[in-house]
Scaffold this active site. Structure first.
Site, PDB file in Angstrom:
ATOM      1  N   THR A 299       0.825  -1.469   0.148  1.00 33.36           N
ATOM      2  CA  THR A 299      -0.448  -0.055  -0.432  1.00 33.36           C
ATOM      3  C   THR A 299       1.052   1.198   0.128  1.00 33.36           C
ATOM      4  O   THR A 299       1.918   1.038   0.493  1.00 33.36           O
ATOM      5  CB  THR A 299      -0.924   0.132   1.340  1.00 33.36           C
ATOM      6  OG1 THR A 299      -0.568  -0.101   2.170  1.00 33.36           O
ATOM      7  CG2 THR A 299      -1.602  -1.219   1.605  1.00 33.36           C
ATOM      8  N   ASP A 300       0.332   2.036  -0.034  1.00 33.30           N
ATOM      9  CA  ASP A 300       1.138   3.469  -0.301  1.00 33.30           C
ATOM     10  C   ASP A 300       0.789   3.894   1.584  1.00 33.30           C
ATOM     11  O   ASP A 300       0.158   2.864   2.173  1.00 33.30           O
ATOM     12  CB  ASP A 300       0.426   4.453  -1.092  1.00 33.30           C
ATOM     13  CG  ASP A 300       1.454   5.852  -1.267  1.00 33.30           C
ATOM     14  OD1 ASP A 300       2.309   5.869  -0.421  1.00 33.30           O
ATOM     15  OD2 ASP A 300       1.074   6.668  -2.484  1.00 33.30           O
ATOM     16  N   TRP A 301       1.616   4.587   1.982  1.00 35.41           N
ATOM     17  CA  TRP A 301       2.033   4.710   3.394  1.00 35.41           C
ATOM     18  C   TRP A 301       0.591   5.209   4.136  1.00 35.41           C
ATOM     19  O   TRP A 301       0.186   6.608   3.293  1.00 35.41           O
ATOM     20  CB  TRP A 301       3.078   5.732   3.349  1.00 35.41           C
ATOM     21  CG  TRP A 301       4.252   5.546   3.793  1.00 35.41           C
ATOM     22  CD1 TRP A 301       5.504   6.023   4.281  1.00 35.41           C
ATOM     23  CD2 TRP A 301       5.244   4.021   3.034  1.00 35.41           C
ATOM     24  NE1 TRP A 301       6.652   5.051   3.780  1.00 35.41           N
ATOM     25  CE2 TRP A 301       5.949   4.258   3.452  1.00 35.41           C
ATOM     26  CE3 TRP A 301       3.989   3.911   1.722  1.00 35.41           C
ATOM     27  CZ2 TRP A 301       7.103   3.044   3.080  1.00 35.41           C
ATOM     28  CZ3 TRP A 301       5.413   2.453   1.548  1.00 35.41           C
ATOM     29  CH2 TRP A 301       6.661   2.159   1.956  1.00 35.41           C
TER      30      TRP A 301
END
Length: 595
Positions: A299-301
């Site tokens: 995932t992105d952060w």
């Protein structure tokens, strides 16, 4: 097709034994990628057995996290010592799994706060848009090799990049991190870069890459960024999703071992309207099955828990499923096909889902196997401690710095140059120049430094890309969004200067600026994608040739920006400057074909 990521027979046997030896909590820890602040006070004078007190210690010991994304870096020697101390700490835990240290790009001549970092001690290169302006895969390859050498020397073994989104919405704040607005050129250059960073086969001398942001950022509604709730919608009014996905197959074929899913939520398509990290149609359907990707999907952060950024509260970017609690969000991402959660460390979220019977341990084993396979391929389990002296020798080495400076020069793009019969550039050595945005100490070696416009033969203006200077949060102020034209009061002051003296404008193109008046009235106009004063002056004074060609279109007006299908590459029919535009000092247009 993507490359096979499997180890040899002995390696796969070692991997299977390793996965089976981990407890559930240790497995869960592999699936989180925490943000790590490097505390200089925690580094011993000599390599030894430090405790690394604070959050980093807790990530490793309490949460079993073995991936750390550096917020900051120290001097090369200090960074190597910190890395060694981190691995000593990791070996003391029950699992003994070494830590993979990652970083956003850290090789730019200019800072993009919130997205990448200025080079500091590392060699300084133009932004990827500048590499795209050169149209040179071999230069992209040299850039990748420089990143590999310098990162590897201080223990950074995973680059959170390259960013292969297609710049179709010119208002989007993250365009400077892309390779421009053309899917084919992006795929070609990013693939060459990836091959150099990772080496032909991922191994002990490699730095792994995490290409982002699947299935392609760029077509953001109103140009807003999905880091923020008001930018969560990603739209495809022209049905051009395929063009945004197009750079990923060549990037994966080049060996990219990780892919980051973006925050965006697709709207008005056949896809479910939930953020990509939670979207099974995208993660499993398009990436895992459609592109046959066998590597790690992250995932992105910050998609699971609310948290703070720069001291201010920030909600999780779980667009479309905001109503779910963190455990339910975690379950949705796992069901979508995600392997790892960026920017978080709460490994209990995964472990508890298994204990509650909501997710099987076999599903966790699938992701952990991919994650540990990369650590084995990188040689982390068998690696010797880093040599701080060697780190200091490699980072910022003279040949790498020189290569970065040459790339900066080559990326500069000559857009106009006055009357073809009497071109403005190159400037003559020794003339009197007023350049308020350039360091006088640098300018002194090229020209006589004028104290004012009235005292100058020529004026040089370095202009920032227009943006709307938001004051919502400190973090959002780093994302340069909004209109691309220059505010009326600023434009009036610039035009006064253009009328007063022959003026060379060096326009930064962090985004495609709307500057028709400046283009018409400047004595010469140069596009800049992240270059130092020295690189700029070398080109302006003819010590080097401008070789860049625009990596995207520059719209003629904001009316044009607001019209048409913002997901379509090269959509402007009458741009101020077209994709591929660039002059030489003979004023002859440069070819738009790739080298």
């Amino acid at each position: 097709m993507t490359r096979s990521l499997e180890l040899d027979e002995a390696g796969e046997a070692r991997l299977a034994e390793l996965v089976s030896s981990l407890t559930l909590d240790e497995k869960a820890g592999q699936m989180f990628h925490a943000m790590a602040f490097v505390d200089p006070s925690a580094i011993p004078a000599e390599d030894g057995l430090p405790l690394l007190p604070g959050p980093v210690h807790d990530y490793v010991v309490k949460h079993h996290v073995t991936h750390m994304n550096l917020v900051n870096v120290l001097t090369p020697a200090e960074q190597a010592r910190w890395y060694n101390a981190l691995q000593v700490l990791a070996k003391q835990t029950g699992s003994g799994v070494p830590v993979t240290v990652s970083s956003d790009p850290r090789s730019a001549a200019t800072e993009r706060a919130g997205a990448s970092h200025a080079a500091g001690a590392f060699s300084a290169w133009p932004e990827p848009t500048g590499l795209a302006a050169t149209r040179d895969p071999e230069l992209a390859r040299r850039f990748g090799d420089a990143v590999r050498q310098e990162f590897r020397a201080v223990g950074i073994r995973l680059l959170l990049g390259p960013q292969i989104d297609i710049a179709t919405e010119p208002r989007w704040s993250r365009i400077s991190g892309t390779w421009g607005g053309d899917p084919t050129l992006t795929g070609e250059l990013a693939s060459a870069f990836i091959e150099a960073v990772q080496t032909p086969e991922l191994g002990p001398d490699s730095v792994a890459t995490m290409v982002k942001h699947f299935p392609g950022g760029g077509p953001q509604k109103d140009g807003e960024d999905p880091h923020f709730a008001h930018g969560r919608e990603q739209v495809y009014p022209g049905g051009h999703l395929a063009e945004h996905v197009a750079p990923f197959p060549p990037a994966l074929a080049a060996g990219a071992n990780q892919v980051m899913a973006y925050y965006g939520m697709p709207v008005g398509t056949e896809l479910e309207e939930v953020a990509f990290a939670f979207n099974r149609q995208v993660i499993t359907g398009m990436l895992r099955e459609g592109l046959e990707f066998e590597g790690i999907i992250s995932t992105d952060w910050g998609v699971l828990n609310d948290h703070e950024i720069m001291g201010q509260p920030f909600v999780a970017r779980a667009w479309g499923i905001e109503q779910l609690d963190p455990p339910a969000r975690t379950q949705r991402a796992l069901e979508a096909g995600v392997d790892q959660f960026g920017g978080d460390y709460d490994s209990s979220l995964v472990a508890q889902l298994v204990r509650d019977g909501r997710v099987s341990e076999a599903r966790i084993d699938d992701s952990v196997t991919r994650i540990l396979r990369e650590k084995l391929r990188l040689g982390l389990f068998d690696a010797e401690p880093l040599d701080p002296t060697k780190a200091a020798d490699v980072v910022g080495r003279a040949d790498l710095v020189a290569a970065g400076l040459e790339a900066q020069r080559r990326s500069l793009t000559l857009l106009t140059n006055g009357d073809p019969a009497h071109p403005t550039l190159p400037l003559s050595a020794g003339i009197k120049v007023f350049a308020p945005d350039i360091d006088d100490a640098v300018l002194f070696s090229y020209a006589e430094v004028a104290s004012s416009i009235d005292d100058a033969d020529v004026v040089i203006l370095r202009l920032a890309t227009p943006h709307d200077h938001r004051q919502t949060t400190i973090f959002e102020s780093n994302f340069h969004s909004g209109p691309l034209d220059v505010p009326a009061d600023e434009l009036a002051q610039i035009r006064e200067t253009l009328a007063a003296r022959p003026t060379v404008v060096v326009q930064n193109l962090e985004r495609p600026a709307v500057i028709p008046e400046i283009a018409a009235e400047a004595a010469a106009l140069v596009g800049d994608f992240g270059s130092s004063d020295r690189a700029v002056l070398d080109v302006l004074f003819g010590r080097a040739e401008p070789q860049g060609r625009l990596p995207f279109q520059m719209p003629r007006s904001m009316e044009d920006v607001l019209a048409g299908d913002l997901d379509q590459p090269h959509r402007f029919t009458d741009p101020l400057f077209d994709f591929g535009h660039g002059l030489s000092y003979s004023n002859a247009p440069r070819s738009t074909e790739s080298n």
